[in-house]
Write an enzyme that holds these catalytic residues in place. Structure first.
Site, short mmCIF file in Angstrom:
data_model
loop_
_atom_site.label_atom_id
_atom_site.label_comp_id
_atom_site.label_asym_id
_atom_site.label_seq_id
_atom_site.Cartn_x
_atom_site.Cartn_y
_atom_site.Cartn_z
N CYS A 196 2.32 -2.70 15.47
CA CYS A 196 2.18 -2.41 14.04
C CYS A 196 1.52 -3.57 13.31
O CYS A 196 1.96 -4.72 13.42
CB CYS A 196 3.58 -2.14 13.47
SG CYS A 196 3.61 -2.06 11.68
N CYS A 202 7.15 -7.06 6.96
CA CYS A 202 8.32 -6.49 7.63
C CYS A 202 8.86 -7.52 8.62
O CYS A 202 8.11 -8.27 9.21
CB CYS A 202 7.89 -5.22 8.38
SG CYS A 202 9.29 -4.34 9.12
N CYS A 235 7.49 -5.00 15.27
CA CYS A 235 7.06 -4.04 16.30
C CYS A 235 5.65 -4.44 16.77
O CYS A 235 4.77 -4.69 15.94
CB CYS A 235 7.05 -2.62 15.74
SG CYS A 235 8.66 -2.10 15.12
N GLU A 245 0.82 -1.20 0.00
CA GLU A 245 0.00 0.00 0.00
C GLU A 245 0.86 1.26 0.00
O GLU A 245 1.96 1.27 0.55
CB GLU A 245 -0.92 0.00 1.23
CG GLU A 245 -2.00 -1.04 1.10
CD GLU A 245 -2.80 -1.28 2.36
OE1 GLU A 245 -4.00 -1.59 2.23
OE2 GLU A 245 -2.27 -1.18 3.48
N CYS A 252 3.27 8.43 1.06
CA CYS A 252 3.96 7.52 1.98
C CYS A 252 4.09 6.18 1.27
O CYS A 252 3.08 5.56 0.93
CB CYS A 252 3.13 7.40 3.26
SG CYS A 252 3.80 6.21 4.43
N CYS A 263 -0.63 5.69 10.41
CA CYS A 263 0.63 5.03 10.77
C CYS A 263 0.39 3.68 11.44
O CYS A 263 -0.42 3.58 12.35
CB CYS A 263 1.40 5.90 11.75
SG CYS A 263 2.06 7.34 10.97
FE1 SF4 Z 1 8.17 -2.80 10.41
FE2 SF4 Z 1 5.86 -1.89 11.39
FE3 SF4 Z 1 8.09 -1.78 12.88
FE4 SF4 Z 1 7.80 -0.18 10.71
S1 SF4 Z 1 6.57 -0.13 12.60
S2 SF4 Z 1 9.62 -1.37 11.29
S3 SF4 Z 1 6.66 -1.54 9.31
S4 SF4 Z 1 7.06 -3.65 12.17
#
Ligand code: SF4
Length: 339
Positions: free
Chosen positions: A121, A114, A118, A94, A107, A332
């Site tokens: 996220c 990923c 995190c 996206e 963005c 975000c």
């Molecule tokens: Fe990866 Fe999400 Fe952490 Fe960004 S916030 S580094 S996309 S896990």
């Protein structure tokens, strides 16, 4: 994208010169291809009309211009648009278009999923499915109708830029080089959770702005939210950043998402001020966007205001980022690439 053909989009001038040399084309042909790819933004090789028919035929055999139109566009009530692009085998990524009064930012994503995991996220919870090429990254700009309005690009979508740095640097090179789009590097911000080897290289090779995801100044607590803290502790990241001059054109900012009861009191604000002492930087506070997948709550507005005011009154410039596109999961940490 066609089979295993070379994707011309995202190739640097040097890479195109190598390609032309291998094919026996004159060296200046590479510059001509750049002009058509990046200045005229053609989407097929036959449109490169100052190449000979034989050259175009050969290029068509071995290469393509990997333009992919988005398969979906969701529009928020605030004007934010979230585009879904097909990439790799059956995956989607996206990009989010954010129009404001005096600027328009895209963005972009740099990976499918990923590896960083995190905890807050949505992308991080989906695991990692592959790296985007420079062409896949640039296609997010080139294939939206608002390309002509774009003033800024931020690498803050899906993925960790320092974990796919070759492609990110090639894409920023295309954006900034005079043979590419010729943008000022000031129009581009690259974010990172702080992967030190990639960050070192980025700081040496790029003049784009840097945004570091900080989120908690207390090491044990940051580790609970961001597994990357184990391999690359925040203190080491800050020590590296202190070796560079941030008073010139290149700007350093820290992203700090506000989680209720976890990192939003004045004790954290004080630790943050201590951690950033002497660094020419600013802090962007972000309201956490609650989602069913993440077991966190956003901070109360009064708590965010007190945190912001503490930082500002202790010498750290601190802004609260406006929330955009929340109703279409474009805010975000909410990008999932779900079809
Ligand atoms: Fe990866 Fe999400 Fe952490 Fe960004 S916030 S580094 S996309 S896990």
């Amino acid at each position: 994208m066609e089979g295993k053909k070379i994707n011309l989009l995202g190739k640097t001038l040097v890479q195109l010169q190598d390609l032309c040399a291998a094919e026996g084309f004159p060296r200046f042909t590479a510059k001509q291809i750049c002009d058509w790819l990046y200045k005229k933004r053609v989407d097929n090789i036959d449109a490169i009309t100052n190449l000979s028919l034989a050259q175009r035929a050969r290029l068509n055999e071995i290469a393509c211009i990997g333009r992919e139109t988005p398969v979906r566009c969701q529009v928020s009530k605030d004007g934010t648009k979230k585009y879904l692009f097909p990439v790799l085998d059956g995956h989607f990524i996206e990009a989010v278009y954010i129009p404001e009064e005096d600027r328009a930012t895209l963005c972009v994503s740099c990976q499918v999923g990923c590896k960083m995991g995190c905890r807050f996220c949505v992308t991080g919870q989906q695991g990692f499915h592959g790296n985007l090429s420079a062409g896949d990254i640039l296609n997010q700009l080139f294939s939206i109708p608002e390309f002509g309005q774009l003033t800024n690009v931020v690498f803050m979508g899906m993925g960790e830029p320092m974990d796919n740095l070759d492609a990110v640097l090639a894409a920023t090179q295309v954006l900034t080089a005079d043979w590419g789009l010729g943008w000022s590097p000031k129009r581009i911000t690259v974010s990172t959770v702080g992967i030190i080897p990639g960050l070192k290289r980025f700081l040496e090779e790029s003049l784009c702005h840097l945004a570091v995801s900080l989120h908690n100044p207390i090491p044990q607590e940051r580790l609970q939210m961001m597994p990357v803290q184990k391999a690359f502790p925040l203190n080491d990241v800050l020590a590296l950043l202190r070796k560079y001059d941030w008073s010139g054109q290149r700007r350093l900012s820290f992203e700090y998402t506000m989680f209720r009861g976890l990192n939003d009191d004045l004790a954290h604000a004080q630790k943050l001020v201590d951690a950033l002492k002497g660094l020419d930087c600013r802090v962007n506070l972000i309201r956490f966007h609650e989602s069913p997948e993440a077991p966190f709550k956003t901070s109360m507005p009064s708590v965010i205001a007190a945190f912001q005011s503490y930082l500002n009154s202790h010498g750290v410039i601190c802004t609260l980022r406006a929330s955009r596109g929340q109703d279409i999961d474009a805010a975000c940490g909410l990008l999932a690439g779900k079809e």
